[in-house]
Design a protein around this motif. Structure first.
Motif, PDB file in Angstrom:
ATOM      1  N   ALA A 161      -1.776  -1.492  -3.872  1.00 14.03           N
ATOM      2  CA  ALA A 161      -0.707  -2.404  -4.306  1.00 14.03           C
ATOM      3  C   ALA A 161       0.607  -2.156  -3.579  1.00 14.03           C
ATOM      4  O   ALA A 161       1.527  -2.983  -3.650  1.00 14.03           O
ATOM      5  CB  ALA A 161      -0.488  -2.275  -5.812  1.00 14.03           C
ATOM      6  N   GLN A 162       0.699  -1.014  -2.888  1.00 18.76           N
ATOM      7  CA  GLN A 162       1.974  -0.667  -2.240  1.00 18.76           C
ATOM      8  C   GLN A 162       2.042  -1.278  -0.841  1.00 18.76           C
ATOM      9  O   GLN A 162       2.013  -0.590   0.174  1.00 18.76           O
ATOM     10  CB  GLN A 162       2.127   0.860  -2.184  1.00 18.76           C
ATOM     11  CG  GLN A 162       1.999   1.549  -3.527  1.00 18.76           C
ATOM     12  CD  GLN A 162       2.959   0.986  -4.566  1.00 18.76           C
ATOM     13  OE1 GLN A 162       4.118   0.682  -4.250  1.00 18.76           O
ATOM     14  NE2 GLN A 162       2.494   0.836  -5.801  1.00 18.76           N
ATOM     15  N   THR A 163       2.110  -2.585  -0.803  1.00 18.14           N
ATOM     16  CA  THR A 163       2.203  -3.304   0.465  1.00 18.14           C
ATOM     17  C   THR A 163       3.655  -3.446   0.905  1.00 18.14           C
ATOM     18  O   THR A 163       4.590  -3.204   0.129  1.00 18.14           O
ATOM     19  CB  THR A 163       1.577  -4.692   0.323  1.00 18.14           C
ATOM     20  OG1 THR A 163       2.349  -5.445  -0.627  1.00 18.14           O
ATOM     21  CG2 THR A 163       0.127  -4.603  -0.150  1.00 18.14           C
ATOM     22  N   TYR A 164       3.803  -3.834   2.135  1.00 12.73           N
ATOM     23  CA  TYR A 164       5.148  -4.042   2.670  1.00 12.73           C
ATOM     24  C   TYR A 164       5.916  -5.058   1.830  1.00 12.73           C
ATOM     25  O   TYR A 164       7.072  -4.825   1.433  1.00 12.73           O
ATOM     26  CB  TYR A 164       5.046  -4.515   4.117  1.00 12.73           C
ATOM     27  CG  TYR A 164       6.322  -5.145   4.654  1.00 12.73           C
ATOM     28  CD1 TYR A 164       7.410  -4.361   5.020  1.00 12.73           C
ATOM     29  CD2 TYR A 164       6.432  -6.527   4.788  1.00 12.73           C
ATOM     30  CE1 TYR A 164       8.580  -4.935   5.514  1.00 12.73           C
ATOM     31  CE2 TYR A 164       7.595  -7.113   5.265  1.00 12.73           C
ATOM     32  CZ  TYR A 164       8.660  -6.313   5.636  1.00 12.73           C
ATOM     33  OH  TYR A 164       9.818  -6.891   6.103  1.00 12.73           O
ATOM     34  N   ASP A 165       5.280  -6.179   1.496  1.00 12.89           N
ATOM     35  CA  ASP A 165       5.967  -7.226   0.721  1.00 12.89           C
ATOM     36  C   ASP A 165       6.354  -6.726  -0.661  1.00 12.89           C
ATOM     37  O   ASP A 165       7.457  -7.008  -1.153  1.00 12.89           O
ATOM     38  CB  ASP A 165       5.077  -8.463   0.601  1.00 12.89           C
ATOM     39  CG  ASP A 165       4.920  -9.188   1.930  1.00 12.89           C
ATOM     40  OD1 ASP A 165       5.841  -9.074   2.770  1.00 12.89           O
ATOM     41  OD2 ASP A 165       3.883  -9.859   2.125  1.00 12.89           O
ATOM     42  N   ARG A 196      10.672  -5.023  -4.347  1.00 11.84           N
ATOM     43  CA  ARG A 196      11.247  -4.080  -5.317  1.00 11.84           C
ATOM     44  C   ARG A 196      12.625  -3.605  -4.874  1.00 11.84           C
ATOM     45  O   ARG A 196      13.542  -3.466  -5.679  1.00 11.84           O
ATOM     46  CB  ARG A 196      10.323  -2.858  -5.496  1.00 11.84           C
ATOM     47  CG  ARG A 196       9.079  -3.136  -6.292  1.00 11.84           C
ATOM     48  CD  ARG A 196       8.554  -1.866  -6.967  1.00 11.84           C
ATOM     49  NE  ARG A 196       8.428  -0.752  -6.038  1.00 11.84           N
ATOM     50  CZ  ARG A 196       7.328  -0.474  -5.330  1.00 11.84           C
ATOM     51  NH1 ARG A 196       6.271  -1.274  -5.436  1.00 11.84           N
ATOM     52  NH2 ARG A 196       7.281   0.558  -4.539  1.00 11.84           N
ATOM     53  N   MET A 197      12.776  -3.388  -3.597  1.00  7.44           N
ATOM     54  CA  MET A 197      14.067  -2.934  -3.083  1.00  7.44           C
ATOM     55  C   MET A 197      15.121  -4.032  -3.226  1.00  7.44           C
ATOM     56  O   MET A 197      16.272  -3.780  -3.643  1.00  7.44           O
ATOM     57  CB  MET A 197      13.921  -2.502  -1.616  1.00  7.44           C
ATOM     58  CG  MET A 197      12.998  -1.294  -1.425  1.00  7.44           C
ATOM     59  SD  MET A 197      12.613  -0.947   0.301  1.00  7.44           S
ATOM     60  CE  MET A 197      14.146  -0.220   0.841  1.00  7.44           C
ATOM     61  N   ALA A 207       5.552   1.506   3.496  1.00  7.34           N
ATOM     62  CA  ALA A 207       4.194   0.955   3.417  1.00  7.34           C
ATOM     63  C   ALA A 207       3.234   1.778   4.279  1.00  7.34           C
ATOM     64  O   ALA A 207       2.097   2.073   3.863  1.00  7.34           O
ATOM     65  CB  ALA A 207       4.195  -0.507   3.850  1.00  7.34           C
ATOM     66  N   GLN A 208       3.700   2.165   5.471  1.00 14.50           N
ATOM     67  CA  GLN A 208       2.877   2.992   6.348  1.00 14.50           C
ATOM     68  C   GLN A 208       2.622   4.357   5.705  1.00 14.50           C
ATOM     69  O   GLN A 208       1.520   4.916   5.792  1.00 14.50           O
ATOM     70  CB  GLN A 208       3.574   3.165   7.703  1.00 14.50           C
ATOM     71  CG  GLN A 208       2.770   3.965   8.720  1.00 14.50           C
ATOM     72  CD  GLN A 208       1.458   3.281   9.078  1.00 14.50           C
ATOM     73  OE1 GLN A 208       1.392   2.051   9.171  1.00 14.50           O
ATOM     74  NE2 GLN A 208       0.410   4.070   9.267  1.00 14.50           N
ATOM     75  N   MET A 209       3.644   4.893   5.035  1.00 12.37           N
ATOM     76  CA  MET A 209       3.483   6.181   4.369  1.00 12.37           C
ATOM     77  C   MET A 209       2.408   6.095   3.286  1.00 12.37           C
ATOM     78  O   MET A 209       1.583   7.006   3.133  1.00 12.37           O
ATOM     79  CB  MET A 209       4.809   6.609   3.756  1.00 12.37           C
ATOM     80  CG  MET A 209       4.748   7.948   3.022  1.00 12.37           C
ATOM     81  SD  MET A 209       6.129   8.208   1.909  1.00 12.37           S
ATOM     82  CE  MET A 209       5.754   7.005   0.626  1.00 12.37           C
ATOM     83  N   TYR A 210       2.402   5.000   2.513  1.00 14.51           N
ATOM     84  CA  TYR A 210       1.397   4.844   1.467  1.00 14.51           C
ATOM     85  C   TYR A 210      -0.009   4.717   2.057  1.00 14.51           C
ATOM     86  O   TYR A 210      -0.985   5.200   1.474  1.00 14.51           O
ATOM     87  CB  TYR A 210       1.715   3.626   0.604  1.00 14.51           C
ATOM     88  CG  TYR A 210       2.731   3.899  -0.478  1.00 14.51           C
ATOM     89  CD1 TYR A 210       2.440   4.775  -1.524  1.00 14.51           C
ATOM     90  CD2 TYR A 210       3.987   3.289  -0.458  1.00 14.51           C
ATOM     91  CE1 TYR A 210       3.370   5.026  -2.528  1.00 14.51           C
ATOM     92  CE2 TYR A 210       4.932   3.543  -1.453  1.00 14.51           C
ATOM     93  CZ  TYR A 210       4.613   4.421  -2.483  1.00 14.51           C
ATOM     94  OH  TYR A 210       5.518   4.684  -3.465  1.00 14.51           O
ATOM     95  N   ILE A 211      -0.110   4.071   3.215  1.00 22.56           N
ATOM     96  CA  ILE A 211      -1.404   3.969   3.892  1.00 22.56           C
ATOM     97  C   ILE A 211      -1.916   5.363   4.245  1.00 22.56           C
ATOM     98  O   ILE A 211      -3.081   5.709   4.016  1.00 22.56           O
ATOM     99  CB  ILE A 211      -1.295   3.090   5.152  1.00 22.56           C
ATOM    100  CG1 ILE A 211      -1.045   1.631   4.772  1.00 22.56           C
ATOM    101  CG2 ILE A 211      -2.553   3.206   6.006  1.00 22.56           C
ATOM    102  CD1 ILE A 211      -0.715   0.732   5.949  1.00 22.56           C
ATOM    103  N   GLU A 212      -1.033   6.194   4.801  1.00 23.56           N
ATOM    104  CA  GLU A 212      -1.427   7.541   5.191  1.00 23.56           C
ATOM    105  C   GLU A 212      -1.704   8.414   3.962  1.00 23.56           C
ATOM    106  O   GLU A 212      -2.606   9.263   3.990  1.00 23.56           O
ATOM    107  CB  GLU A 212      -0.352   8.156   6.074  1.00 23.56           C
ATOM    108  CG  GLU A 212      -0.211   7.434   7.415  1.00 23.56           C
ATOM    109  CD  GLU A 212       0.915   7.982   8.273  1.00 23.56           C
ATOM    110  OE1 GLU A 212       1.540   8.981   7.863  1.00 23.56           O
ATOM    111  OE2 GLU A 212       1.157   7.408   9.356  1.00 23.56           O
ATOM    112  N   LEU A 213      -0.965   8.209   2.902  1.00 23.55           N
ATOM    113  CA  LEU A 213      -1.242   8.934   1.665  1.00 23.55           C
ATOM    114  C   LEU A 213      -2.632   8.597   1.133  1.00 23.55           C
ATOM    115  O   LEU A 213      -3.362   9.478   0.667  1.00 23.55           O
ATOM    116  CB  LEU A 213      -0.195   8.580   0.596  1.00 23.55           C
ATOM    117  CG  LEU A 213       1.126   9.335   0.614  1.00 23.55           C
ATOM    118  CD1 LEU A 213       2.066   8.757  -0.432  1.00 23.55           C
ATOM    119  CD2 LEU A 213       0.909  10.820   0.376  1.00 23.55           C
ATOM    120  N   ASP A 214      -3.008   7.332   1.226  1.00 23.28           N
ATOM    121  CA  ASP A 214      -4.322   6.915   0.752  1.00 23.28           C
ATOM    122  C   ASP A 214      -5.424   7.547   1.594  1.00 23.28           C
ATOM    123  O   ASP A 214      -6.452   7.998   1.061  1.00 23.28           O
ATOM    124  CB  ASP A 214      -4.423   5.393   0.795  1.00 23.28           C
ATOM    125  CG  ASP A 214      -5.644   4.876   0.043  1.00 23.28           C
ATOM    126  OD1 ASP A 214      -5.748   5.163  -1.155  1.00 23.28           O
ATOM    127  OD2 ASP A 214      -6.484   4.209   0.670  1.00 23.28           O
TER     128      ASP A 214
END
Length: 359
Positions: A4-8, A13-14, A42-49
């Motif tokens: 759910a943590q997409t760029y959009d 939220r910001m 968003a890239q950070m969340y991808i790498e976290l996943d």
């Protein structure tokens, strides 16, 4: 986990945290200032996943899977070198001896002589690890000059070479080690110990097969064929070097009298009748039909250790034949001249024989 943590979503939220009396439309100062930060998050969340998945055995891969399984003492099996039989002849086809350490080549694959079996017969080891050492047969060329050598030939596989263990195979072995603890000579213990020996592809354990304290272990080679006598002897020496002694001189526990045997190969001759598309000849489908049958039998051999008995099924053979381009129907399939499914013994595996295609 972080889908759910997409760029959009992050950008929205910001922007929601900014007062509505400030211009937040695309191209505004606020929007343009927040958008790059949202992209990085968003890239950070991808790498976290990705890292989250690499922490579990069922989703880890490569080095991360190796490190995970090693925590439980299950280490990835490295690639091993094939050992083959080499035949050497002088003039008039007289067997001759060659120096230990002499090297030979066939199609850019090199072998080195490591031991003498008999006059003119040597054990060769492939210099390259992996299954590449199992694949070639035929004339060898000496890399260095060998006096009196007229002909050298690469023959039988003694111990098959194996590629580095795949992620799927390592993961399956890890699950077995965790869920089926090996202890004190139980069935799981024999399976784990024998499968770890180079050249062994699978094993069936028959406890108390010939009275109390006796164990029979039947193995299939890692190339999924009938193991060589040398491989069977090697495994016997490792497990119980003084056959049926029960002295605990090998890996078998004291009191276990162990017999190691190899699977028996049963040649499967297939005959079938096919209906072909217009313009297709039997010769055009002969090779592909042989390939799909061979693949089916290989799959059975690979699953041999997990099955009580292998059953060669007409329906599955015919379904495989129907995948061949140009074949529109198939009927009348027989195995070794008999109609119906063919059930093999507990210690038997199917080997490819002849394939007769009628149209």
């Amino acid at each position: 986990m972080y889908e759910a943590q997409t760029y959009d979503a992050i950008l929205q939220r910001m922007l929601d945290r900014v007062s509505d009396d400030i211009d937040k439309r695309p191209g505004s100062v606020i929007y343009d200032a927040l958008a790059p930060a949202a992209a990085e998050l968003a890239q950070m969340y991808i790498e976290l996943d990705i890292n989250y998945n690499l922490s579990f055995a069922d989703t880890a891969s490569g080095e991360h899977l190796s490190r995970r399984t090693a925590e439980f003492g299950v280490n990835r099996e490295p690639a091993t070198k094939a050992r083959r039989k080499g035949l050497f002849y002088g003039a008039n086809d007289v067997p001759i001896d060659v120096p230990i350490g002499s090297r030979y080549s066939i199609e850019d694959v090199n072998y080195v002589a490591i031991g003498k079996i008999a006059a003119g017969v040597y054990e060769l080891e492939c210099e390259q690890a992996g299954t590449i050492g199992n694949q070639l047969f035929g004339p060898l060329l000496p890399i260095d000059y060998i006096s009196g050598l007229a002909l050298a030939e690469l023959a039988d596989i003694i111990v098959p070479g194996e590629d580095e263990e795949s992620d799927d195979a390592l993961r399956e072995r890890y699950y077995k080690a965790v869920n089926e603890p090996a202890f004190g000579g139980n069935v799981a213990d024999y399976k784990q110990r024998l499968n770890a020996i180079n050249g062994v592809g699978g094993v069936k354990v028959f406890p108390v097969w010939n009275g109390g304290g006796t164990v029979k272990c039947t193995i299939v080679a890692s190339d999924w064929g009938v193991p060589s006598a040398q491989l069977v002897d090697q495994v016997q020496t490792t497990v119980d070097p003084t056959v049926n002694s029960g002295q605990g001189l090998g890996t078998a526990p004291i009191g276990h009298r162990v017999t190691i045997a190899g699977v028996q190969g049963v040649t499967i001759n297939v005959a079938t009748t096919v209906t072909l598309s217009t313009g297709v000849t039997p010769g055009q489908v002969q090779g592909p039909i042989e390939d799909v049958i061979s693949a089916y039998l290989l799959g059975l051999r690979q699953d041999w250790a997990n099955q009580t008995q292998l059953v060669i099924r007409v329906a599955l053979i015919e379904a495989a034949i129907l995948t061949v381009p140009g074949v529109i129907d198939v009927t009348g399939t027989t195995f070794n001249g008999s109609a119906g499914n063919l059930t093999l013994g507990e210690e038997e595996i199917p080997l490819m024989g002849t394939v007769v295609v009628n149209a």
